[in-house]
Design a protein around this motif. Sequence first.
Motif, PDB file in Angstrom:
ATOM      1  N   ASP A 241       1.620   1.790  -3.337  1.00 41.31           N
ATOM      2  CA  ASP A 241       0.549   1.917  -4.018  1.00 41.31           C
ATOM      3  C   ASP A 241       0.207   0.758  -5.339  1.00 41.31           C
ATOM      4  OD1 ASP A 241      -0.277   4.552  -3.223  1.00 41.31           O
ATOM      5  OD2 ASP A 241       1.399   5.196  -4.593  1.00 41.31           O
TER       6      ASP A 241
ATOM      7  N   ARG B 206      -4.045   5.160   1.563  1.00 40.60           N
ATOM      8  CA  ARG B 206      -3.137   5.471   0.441  1.00 40.60           C
ATOM      9  C   ARG B 206      -2.340   6.596   1.084  1.00 40.60           C
ATOM     10  NH1 ARG B 206      -4.581   1.370  -0.784  1.00 40.60           N
ATOM     11  NH2 ARG B 206      -5.748   0.775  -2.822  1.00 40.60           N
TER      12      ARG B 206
ATOM     13  N   CYS C 160      -7.283  -0.114   4.799  1.00 40.29           N
ATOM     14  CA  CYS C 160      -6.769   0.332   3.720  1.00 40.29           C
ATOM     15  C   CYS C 160      -6.232   1.687   3.845  1.00 40.29           C
ATOM     16  CB  CYS C 160      -7.729   0.053   2.690  1.00 40.29           C
ATOM     17  SG  CYS C 160      -8.167  -1.560   2.281  1.00 40.29           S
TER      18      CYS C 160
ATOM     19  N   GLN D  21       0.781  -1.266  -0.098  1.00 40.44           N
ATOM     20  CA  GLN D  21       0.056   0.069   0.030  1.00 40.44           C
ATOM     21  C   GLN D  21       0.933   1.274  -0.180  1.00 40.44           C
ATOM     22  OE1 GLN D  21      -3.968  -0.286   2.247  1.00 40.44           O
ATOM     23  NE2 GLN D  21      -2.698  -1.880   3.216  1.00 40.44           N
TER      24      GLN D  21
ATOM     25  N   TRP E 100      -2.472  -7.869  -2.965  1.00 39.25           N
ATOM     26  CA  TRP E 100      -3.184  -6.590  -3.696  1.00 39.25           C
ATOM     27  C   TRP E 100      -4.704  -6.936  -4.023  1.00 39.25           C
ATOM     28  CZ3 TRP E 100      -2.160  -1.852  -2.808  1.00 39.25           C
ATOM     29  CH2 TRP E 100      -2.815  -0.912  -3.727  1.00 39.25           C
TER      30      TRP E 100
END
Length: 697
Positions: free
Chosen positions: A558, A605, A603, A555, A591
């Motif tokens: 990405d 980002r 999760c 993560q 993933w």
Amino acid sequence: MWSSCQPTLSSSRTDKAQVARSEAAADSLQKLRPPSWPLTQGLRTVLAGWSVTRRVSPEELRRGAADPSGHASASEPLALLMVRILQKSLRDGEGGQSSDFVFDATRQYILNEYDHHYSRLITMYAHPLRPDPPLFSPRPCGLAMGCHTPLARREWDEIMARQAFDPYFSHWADIAARRVVAAHPDAKPIVVAAGITPSGVVHVGNFREVMTVDLVARALRDQGHSVRFIYSWDDFDVFRKVPADAPEPAMLEENLRRSVADVPDPYGLTDSYASHHIQEFESSLAPLGIAPEFIRQSKEYRAGRYADGIRKALEGTSSIQTVLNEFRTTPLPQGWLPLAGFCGACRRDEIDFVWDGEWGVELTCRDCQEKTGVDLRKGGDVKLPWRIDWPMRWSVEGVCFEPGGKDHSSAGGSYDTAKNIVGPIYGGSAPEYVAYDFVRLKGLGGKISSSVGGVTTVADCLRVYEPEMLRWIFASQRPNSEFQISFDLDVIKLYEDFDRAVATAHQPDDGSKKDKKRQIVRRTIELSSVLPGKIDPEDSPIRVPSFRPLSLILQIYDGDISRTLAHYESKGEVETDAERARFRLRAECVWNWIIDYAPEDFCYRIRETPSTENLDGEPREVLSRLVSILEASPDISEAELVPHLKTLCGGTSLKPQDFYPYAYDLLIARQKGPKLTTLLTTMGTERALPLLRAGLG
């Protein structure tokens, strides 16, 4: 102990000797010590319940004259519960009618459920050592309850004498393989079989059958036997229901009651509806190392391959009718023939048949009134109904082993009738049989059903589970145990359990009590491997990162697997080509899970644009210190950063856990995240500093 303790039940009217043997076994179990053992208690309870209901006839229950309390074993709560349920089943019946079949089927269902629960207490790994006293007597069609008689002991000794026991082969599939060899000592090759009707998406529940057969086939080969593994696509069956989520439902509705091999593909990709689902399932088996010989029954029937089998069934119509009527509420009508098929004009299945006594069959369609003639030797649109088709193919293919779902395994089920047809009609014998339970999806009640729609396929599972791990999930379960496939946070634990099992399998034996566990786990991992082979404990397993930390690093990058791989290579945790291949496989699964199934709070980002919120007071002061550390050492390692973070809040009223939410918010727009030192050093100062400086204004 045998690999199964489920009694083989027959009609109470036809197997009095079996009743006597089982009652003797129940009596012997009463004498076992210590009686507190879960296995002893479980077997005693199941046997007592079965025994007492065998003494209670359907007629007594209908009249309300049954008095189970008069039997000593009826003090078992299970026995009393069974009697009450049986009474209700006879009151309700099928369509409100009392039925001996309903009575027997209900008894079998109850015992299946209780046996399932007690089986959970018994290890899946069983050694075929003769019990003392021997309570179980091997039977050609499975493991039936026996008793400690000279006959049972002789049967046991005869089978053991034919096969030298190697304790290495300790998995349930190894035990099943030994039973197959004992029952079919002259079979070369040994034929194992599976199959299904492709009337909808072939889901992961259907996969249990092919996986069960593959494990037994692997065990047979490991024991030095030649094996032929066939998988029958029953695509000459009737298309009866449109799955809820199928495309082109109107077109499919129009094709109901036709052969699934003749229904057009609603996806427009193959030559038929059946071919579409066949192609998808077959392609999903290749990564798992499963490669049966596929047989499409529509082609076999239409080529006339089963002409002789159909004629034998026609010649034995009376015998077949007797077998089937034994378990039917309404007897088959006069003039009934053991045939099914499709109209040559409209292709539907409402057909009346006339047999000329030789090779000719005349079909009259009840829908369009079309009459067509078929010469069985040349093939055509005539087939056998399922309950006769199954034993016919056993004899044609020489099948030695084939499992079946528990819905086929109850008294009066298709296996029960098939084994009574295969001998008298075809001169064959029933294959060794294992009943397997349902596979469910966690969070979804009930049996997985293609007709309901929204099912999970093997391909869906392979997006999250590595092939060897998916095999391991099935290989780790006894066939008669129900289990769930999970896609939530349980996935992380399953990966951890799998990695731990692989590590255990590669530990050398050291003479301690742990050796037995290592050997059991080692054998399961061997059977789970895509490529057959024996594990040498002296060899190290291929290294692969753990699921949880890999999910965090992925993560940060990405989802870029190549950059994530470079990160692990720089740390010396991935070095060889084999490790790179395993890394990429696992990273793809991780993933996919993050994208499709991971809970939202798992999760995150990295921010694409800096925060517009400025910090003040002590949080700003601590943030300034962190920025200064990273600016002074842009290539700082995680080990070097750890002591800095421990003293970062010195001289302030803040503790590290008070400051971290501010840092996480600036970096990933959340209050929590992966370990801050890991996050900062993995994303790098070049990416982290602009986001952190935004908090200083």
